[in-house]
Write a protein that holds these residues in place. Structure first.
Motif, short mmCIF file in Angstrom:
data_model
loop_
_atom_site.label_atom_id
_atom_site.label_comp_id
_atom_site.label_asym_id
_atom_site.label_seq_id
_atom_site.Cartn_x
_atom_site.Cartn_y
_atom_site.Cartn_z
N ALA A 35 -41.49 4.14 42.79
CA ALA A 35 -41.12 3.31 43.82
C ALA A 35 -39.69 2.64 43.58
O ALA A 35 -39.24 2.66 42.48
CB ALA A 35 -42.05 2.05 43.42
N TRP A 36 -39.34 1.85 44.73
CA TRP A 36 -38.05 1.19 44.51
C TRP A 36 -38.55 -0.36 44.55
O TRP A 36 -39.09 -0.61 45.51
CB TRP A 36 -36.98 1.34 45.51
N PHE A 37 -38.04 -1.20 43.65
CA PHE A 37 -38.15 -2.59 43.88
C PHE A 37 -36.80 -3.37 43.79
O PHE A 37 -35.81 -2.57 43.54
CB PHE A 37 -38.93 -3.14 42.60
N ARG A 38 -36.84 -4.56 44.13
CA ARG A 38 -35.47 -5.36 44.08
C ARG A 38 -35.90 -6.70 43.98
O ARG A 38 -36.98 -7.38 43.86
CB ARG A 38 -34.84 -5.22 45.46
N GLN A 39 -34.92 -7.30 43.37
CA GLN A 39 -34.92 -8.78 42.66
C GLN A 39 -33.74 -9.26 42.97
O GLN A 39 -32.49 -8.90 42.36
CB GLN A 39 -35.41 -9.09 41.24
N ALA A 40 -33.69 -10.51 43.57
CA ALA A 40 -32.37 -11.30 44.16
C ALA A 40 -32.71 -12.47 42.99
O ALA A 40 -33.60 -12.71 42.48
CB ALA A 40 -32.54 -11.93 45.44
N PRO A 41 -31.36 -13.32 42.83
CA PRO A 41 -31.40 -14.32 41.83
C PRO A 41 -32.41 -15.38 42.51
O PRO A 41 -32.60 -15.97 43.33
CB PRO A 41 -30.04 -14.68 41.96
N GLY A 42 -33.19 -16.00 41.43
CA GLY A 42 -34.30 -16.94 41.62
C GLY A 42 -35.36 -16.53 42.45
O GLY A 42 -36.10 -17.32 42.83
N LYS A 43 -35.36 -15.41 42.59
CA LYS A 43 -36.58 -14.80 43.29
C LYS A 43 -37.54 -13.79 42.82
O LYS A 43 -37.03 -13.29 41.53
CB LYS A 43 -36.34 -14.12 44.84
N GLU A 44 -38.75 -13.82 43.19
CA GLU A 44 -39.54 -12.70 42.42
C GLU A 44 -39.15 -11.04 42.85
O GLU A 44 -38.82 -11.07 43.79
CB GLU A 44 -41.08 -13.02 42.71
N ARG A 45 -39.47 -10.28 41.86
CA ARG A 45 -39.38 -8.95 42.25
C ARG A 45 -40.46 -8.30 43.31
O ARG A 45 -41.44 -8.88 43.32
CB ARG A 45 -39.57 -8.18 40.95
#
Length: 124
Positions: A35-45
């Motif tokens: 899988a690919w996941f992403r996480q932006a600053p201050g947000k959940e993965r």
């Protein structure tokens, strides 16, 4: 030991494209959910996409723009990202769930136990 190494991130203007790669060593990716996941600053993965065999899943936010794929000969996972938006800005991680020959792939990050170090994608 199993290792996942991402590459291909960078800075791009809105509307542009990037292709992320995740080279896997120590395990054969064809046997496992990836899988690919992403996480932006201050947000959940958050989940971007998953793949096992010919089955794929995409988050609604990327459907039609991103494509997850595998090159089994290279034991590498890819994420082709087109029509990028500023909202796609995040650290992107590839992950492998070490349960062989699964019936289906979960989409939750906590169901994946092997992770790469991440690659930053910035869209302006």
């Amino acid at each position: 030991d199993v290792q996942l190494v991402e590459s291909g991130g960078g800075s791009v203007q809105a509307g542009g494209s990037l292709r992320l790669s995740c080279a896997v060593s120590g395990s054969t990716i064809s046997s496992y959910c990836m899988a690919w996941f992403r996480q932006a600053p201050g947000k959940e993965r958050e989940t971007v996409a998953t793949i096992y065999s010919r089955g794929t899943f995409y988050a609604d936010s990327v459907k039609g723009r991103f494509t997850i794929s595998q090159d089994l000969a290279k034991n590498t996972l890819y994420l082709q990202m087109n029509s990028l938006k500023p909202g796609d800005t995040a650290m992107y991680y590839c992950a492998l769930r070490s349960v062989a020959f699964p019936a289906e792939c979960p989409a939750r990050p906590d169901q994946y136990d092997l992770w790469g170090q991440g690659t930053q994608v910035t869209v302006s």
